[in-house]
Design an enzyme around this catalytic site. Structure first.
Site, PDB file in Angstrom:
ATOM      1  N   CYS A   1       0.833  -1.198   0.000  1.00 12.44           N
ATOM      2  CA  CYS A   1       0.000   0.000   0.000  1.00 12.44           C
ATOM      3  C   CYS A   1       0.877   1.260   0.000  1.00 12.44           C
ATOM      4  O   CYS A   1       1.755   1.419  -0.840  1.00 12.44           O
ATOM      5  CB  CYS A   1      -0.945  -0.044   1.191  1.00 12.44           C
ATOM      6  N   GLY A   2       0.688   2.158   0.965  1.00 17.43           N
ATOM      7  CA  GLY A   2       1.435   3.412   0.999  1.00 17.43           C
ATOM      8  C   GLY A   2       2.902   3.256   1.341  1.00 17.43           C
ATOM      9  O   GLY A   2       3.649   4.246   1.299  1.00 17.43           O
TER      10      GLY A   2
END
Length: 338
Positions: free
Chosen positions: A110-111
């Site tokens: 993800c991030g």
């Protein structure tokens, strides 16, 4: 090699599933390994050691960053709601950059790809992140080629995955690269995971599902579309399914879904075609018919307009190569399995 050392970088506010998803895959693979297999050893390190609270309240016990010295097989960096403060932590970002130099490969969930980019590790490379933040990543890091489409991207020693649960798909791909398809398949089966998701499968599939409207008549029409993609599906028929006039249906549909009925039908057809190209060996003409394209030429035009590739090129690049799922053929020569 006695073991494969996985070092997970934990920080306050990281997403628990970004951490626990991949490590459960590694742990399960360890339990299914034969006596001659090389197991994974997972270490947690953090600037916030010893007890680090994730965004959901799960506490992770971690050692200080200094404990992550020495050779690393896989460096794993999660995302989190506190990503902004993590990006401002120069000690953390600098440590990730130095640790990457000691790692055989570097993975993010993800991030977490923002932290890799902040450390300068993704310049000149292709990467992905959660679909909702791809534009922000591209704007912040112009040296990175951000691909909003795949659920994970493997470019050289760097593997970046999209939103949260895709870290599990990525971890299965790492197991497959390390130990082969059989162990990856066994691991996926034991964890009761879908086997068809892979790097080439679009994040858009999830986004399309999320576009189901709250308005019951429109939602019913959408569900009819997804169940009947082999049919012509004119707007008048969809309006009839929703018990609405064509004009009112088109207006309400656009308000609820954010696109016209015709555009929704075409995007749904393309999404289904991609799935069939990725997971089957059906002839392209048969796929076109199953997805409601009357003529192959119409299918080719629509597919090319949406993806910039022909169906044949897409299949060559993204077709699943093993039951565990996943190899982007465009980058398979850049992999570095032992």
């Amino acid at each position: 090699m006695l073991e494969r050392r996985v070092v997970v970088v934990v920080y306050a506010g990281a997403l628990a599933l970004d951490i626990t998803g991949p490590i459960e895959v590694f742990d399960t693979a360890n339990r299914l390994l034969g006596p001659s297999g090389v197991p994974y050893r997972v270490d947690f390190v953090s600037a916030d050691a010893p007890l680090v609270r994730t965004s959901s309240g799960v506490i992770v016990e971690a050692a200080p960053l200094e404990a992550g010295q020495g050779p690393i097989d896989t460096l794993l960096v999660p995302g989190g709601w506190s990503l902004r403060s993590a990006l401002e932590d120069r000690e953390l970002v600098s440590w990730i950059g130095r640790a990457a130099a000691r790692s055989r490969r570097v993975a993010s969930v993800c991030g977490g790809s923002f932290l890799l980019a902040e450390a300068g590790l993704l310049d000149g490379r292709r990467a992905t992140t959660h679909w909702a933040y791809c534009d922000a990543m591209a704007g912040r890091y112009p040296g990175v080629t951000v691909d909003a489409d795949p659920i994970f991207v493997w470019d050289g020693p760097y593997v970046t995955s999209a939103g949260v649960s895709t870290g599990i798909d990525m971890a299965l791909a790492l197991v497959e690269a390390d130990h082969g398809a059989e162990l990856a398949l066994s691991t996926a089966r034991f964890l009761v995971l879908f086997l068809k998701r892979h790097g080439g499968q679009a994040q858009f599939s999830a986004v399309l599902d999320a576009q189901l409207a709250d308005h019951p008549p429109v939602r019913a029409a959408q569900e009819w579309v997804l169940d009947n993609l082999h049919r012509p599906l004119p707007v008048a028929e969809l309006a009839e399914r929703a018990s609405m006039s064509v004009r009112n249906f088109a207006r309400v549909f656009r308000r609820e879904v954010g696109t016209t009925p015709g555009q929704y039908v075409e995007r749904s057809r393309i999404a289904r075609a991609r799935e069939l190209l990725e997971t089957t060996d059906l002839p392209i003409g048969q796929i076109a018919r199953r997805c409601g394209f009357v003529a192959p030429e119409t299918f080719f035009r629509s597919f090319g307009r949406s993806l910039g590739l022909t169906p044949k090129e897409y299949r060559h690049r993204f077709q699943m190569l093993s039951p565990a799922g996943l190899v982007d053929r465009h980058h398979e020569t850049e992999r570095t399995p032992l």
